[in-house]
Design a protein around this motif. Structure first.
Motif, mmCIF file in Angstrom:
data_model
loop_
_atom_site.group_PDB
_atom_site.id
_atom_site.type_symbol
_atom_site.label_atom_id
_atom_site.label_comp_id
_atom_site.label_asym_id
_atom_site.label_seq_id
_atom_site.Cartn_x
_atom_site.Cartn_y
_atom_site.Cartn_z
ATOM 1 N N ASP A 163 -0.553 21.397 -7.584
ATOM 2 C CA ASP A 163 -0.464 20.839 -8.931
ATOM 3 C C ASP A 163 -0.964 19.390 -8.895
ATOM 4 N N ILE A 164 -2.082 19.101 -9.583
ATOM 5 C CA ILE A 164 -2.637 17.755 -9.555
ATOM 6 C C ILE A 164 -2.399 17.009 -10.869
ATOM 7 N N SER A 165 -1.331 17.378 -11.587
ATOM 8 C CA SER A 165 -0.935 16.586 -12.752
ATOM 9 C C SER A 165 -0.472 15.220 -12.264
ATOM 10 N N ILE A 166 -0.603 14.200 -13.097
ATOM 11 C CA ILE A 166 -0.214 12.847 -12.708
ATOM 12 C C ILE A 166 1.261 12.804 -12.288
ATOM 13 N N THR A 252 -12.756 7.333 0.862
ATOM 14 C CA THR A 252 -12.492 8.732 1.222
ATOM 15 C C THR A 252 -11.470 9.339 0.265
ATOM 16 N N THR A 253 -10.422 8.583 -0.058
ATOM 17 C CA THR A 253 -9.421 9.054 -1.011
ATOM 18 C C THR A 253 -10.065 9.417 -2.342
ATOM 19 N N HIS A 254 -10.949 8.538 -2.836
ATOM 20 C CA HIS A 254 -11.629 8.813 -4.104
ATOM 21 C C HIS A 254 -12.533 10.048 -3.995
ATOM 22 N N VAL A 255 -13.314 10.118 -2.919
ATOM 23 C CA VAL A 255 -14.262 11.222 -2.749
ATOM 24 C C VAL A 255 -13.531 12.563 -2.702
ATOM 25 N N THR A 261 -8.927 18.656 -5.034
ATOM 26 C CA THR A 261 -8.040 19.226 -4.023
ATOM 27 C C THR A 261 -6.641 18.614 -4.093
ATOM 28 N N ASP A 262 -5.749 19.087 -3.225
ATOM 29 C CA ASP A 262 -4.350 18.670 -3.260
ATOM 30 C C ASP A 262 -4.130 17.324 -2.583
ATOM 31 N N THR A 263 -2.971 16.747 -2.816
ATOM 32 C CA THR A 263 -2.624 15.421 -2.295
ATOM 33 C C THR A 263 -2.587 15.403 -0.774
ATOM 34 N N TYR A 264 -2.046 16.456 -0.153
ATOM 35 C CA TYR A 264 -1.889 16.472 1.304
ATOM 36 C C TYR A 264 -3.250 16.503 2.008
ATOM 37 N N HIS A 421 -4.969 4.715 -5.768
ATOM 38 C CA HIS A 421 -6.355 5.078 -6.039
ATOM 39 C C HIS A 421 -6.502 6.560 -6.375
ATOM 40 N N ARG A 422 -5.697 7.403 -5.752
ATOM 41 C CA ARG A 422 -5.742 8.838 -6.106
ATOM 42 C C ARG A 422 -5.333 9.031 -7.565
#
Length: 463
Positions: A163-166, A252-255, A261-264, A421-422
């Protein structure tokens, strides 16, 4: 040697093909105006995005010309030196306050800060049996790999991992910020037990302690630390928490975030980037270089002898033969790195507490001599000064921290910036990051398998 790690003659032969066939003429980068490292020859970065989180300031514009200036670092528009002066004046720890600022874009009130600290404490516990089932199994000799593996495994314990909701990414981010000190310290404890037979003692974190205090509390067998030690470690965490969107691991975090994709997976990729000796691992190289320096010069106070050593390092005759004086120079800063300047103020007092004034004097000498030697022996397009890695490794050594944890402690700090940044990328992105690469391959026909032997013989004859 294990058959899985042996480099066989066949592998050597294949590696030679890579070395021979994967070479690009350096002149082509100039011909096609390629910004190697996404920076131009003067060191100015290629604009790849916008951010409201952090500003790295290293020049002013005068009559349309870029003029280097003393480096400045701003978190959400606030000078980091003012932030540190503010919480040290109040005799408080500042990393949690800075994390709040980076994530939410404003300084917390006293009530908001306390609630935020309590929220981090709530998340500062690993899933049941995680230490036994994950951290204790096949412990790596590199704590950055241990961190990355632990982060990726946490995916399996999260019912809403994709789940990539804020709201959900913020929840995951806060949990990772809270857990990174545990993952780093416990990973190190497992490593020293299984690889060196040391006693295995794991302390759970203590409520009411700051991140810096808990790091020292969990790491030391007697749980003891001085106030000065914890305060300097806290300042080091603040200085490493964020450094703009363009540094390698944050980019890298931004890319990776832009792919959806997921946070992990995103944070594991950022850890892989930070591990590199040109990024988060640089402070280890600084320490190794100083150890080599102290072994190879007779008098630490002799400027000529120290200068000769530094010249030999620069000319690939000493230390690791890389030609780099580690801790000197930065991709952005030229006249000064504000993080190094701030850290140096506290290094002196810590060196006095630890009775390491001679080492501090040596660091000061190298900091003064190295830019002069580099300017004399290298063609450089901007100034060179000590960067934050120059002093951070020395701080960690005086604190008695194991060298295996130097880069993980960087990650404990930088996870705050990565999550900020994510969230910013998810909130404002919408496009996958995909810069252009120009192909320089010449078109050639496909050769049938039966004809290739003859073709190889011709190539050998041509060479």
């Amino acid at each position: 040697m294990s058959r899985y790690t042996e480099i066989t003659p066949e592998l050597y032969e294949l590696a030679e093909k890579v070395k021979r066939n994967c070479v690009i003429d350096p002149e082509l980068y100039q011909k096609y105006d390629v910004k190697r490292g996404l920076r131009d020859i003067s060191g100015k970065g290629v604009l790849a995005g916008l951010t409201d989180i952090c500003e790295v300031h290293s020049y002013t514009i005068v009559d349309s010309e870029y003029v280097p200036c003393e480096g400045k670092l701003y978190y959400r528009g606030i000078d980091v030196e003012e932030i540190i002066a503010g919480f040290t004046e109040d005799d408080r720890y500042g990393f949690e306050e800075v994390t709040y600022l980076l994530l939410f874009g404003e300084l917390p009130t006293e009530k908001q800060l306390q609630e935020f600290i309590q929220q981090l404490e709530h998340y500062r516990s690993l899933p049941p049996s995680f230490v036994r089932d994950v951290i204790m199994k096949a412990p790596s000799k590199d704590m950055m790999n241990t961190l990355a593996r632990s982060v990726l495994t946490l995916y399996s314990y999260d019912e809403k991992a994709d789940d990539i909701s804020i709201e959900n990414v913020l929840r995951q981010g806060l949990q990772l910020i809270a857990l990174f000190p545990l993952l780093a310290v416990y990973g190190y404890k497992a490593y020293r037990h299984f690889h060196f037979g040391k006693s295995l003692v794991i302390h759970p974190p203590k409520a009411g302690l700051s991140t810096a205090e808990n790091l020292l509390y969990m790491l030391r067998s007697n749980k003891q630390y001085s106030k000065l030690e914890a305060k300097i470690l806290d300042i080091a965490l603040v200085l490493h928490a964020e450094h703009g969107g363009g540094n390698n691991s944050t980019f890298t975090t931004h890319v990776v975030t832009s792919s959806g994709t997921d946070t992990y997976s995103t944070i594991a990729a950022s850890l892989g980037s930070l591990k590199g000796p040109r990024h988060g691992g640089a402070n280890i190289k600084v320490m190794q270089m100083f150890d080599d320096l102290k072994e190879n010069i007779k008098d630490w106070t002799d400027e000529e002898e120290v200068a000769r050593y530094l010249s030999d390092v620069l000319n690939k005759k000493a230390f690791d033969k890389s030609g780099l004086i580690y801790g000197m120079g930065h991709a952005v800063y030229s006249i000064s790195d504000p993080r190094a300047n701030v850290l140096k103020q506290y290094v002196k007092s810590l060196s006095e507490e630890k009775n390491m004034q001679e080492e501090f004097a040596l660091y000061e000498m190298v900091e003064r001599l190295a830019p002069e030697i580099i300017a004399r022996e290298r063609k450089i397009y901007k100034g060179v000064s000590a960067n934050v890695d120059f002093y951070s490794g020395f701080v960690y050594r005086m604190l008695g921290l194991p060298v295996e944890l130097y880069t993980p402690i960087f990650a404990v700090a930088r996870i705050s910036g990565w999550i900020a940044h994510r969230l910013e990328e998810l909130n404002n992105g919408g496009k996958i990051i995909r810069p252009a690469y120009k192909s320089i391959s010449k078109h050639k026909p496909y050769i049938k398998l039966k004809d290739r032997e003859q073709n190889v013989e011709l190539k050998i004859a041509e060479r």
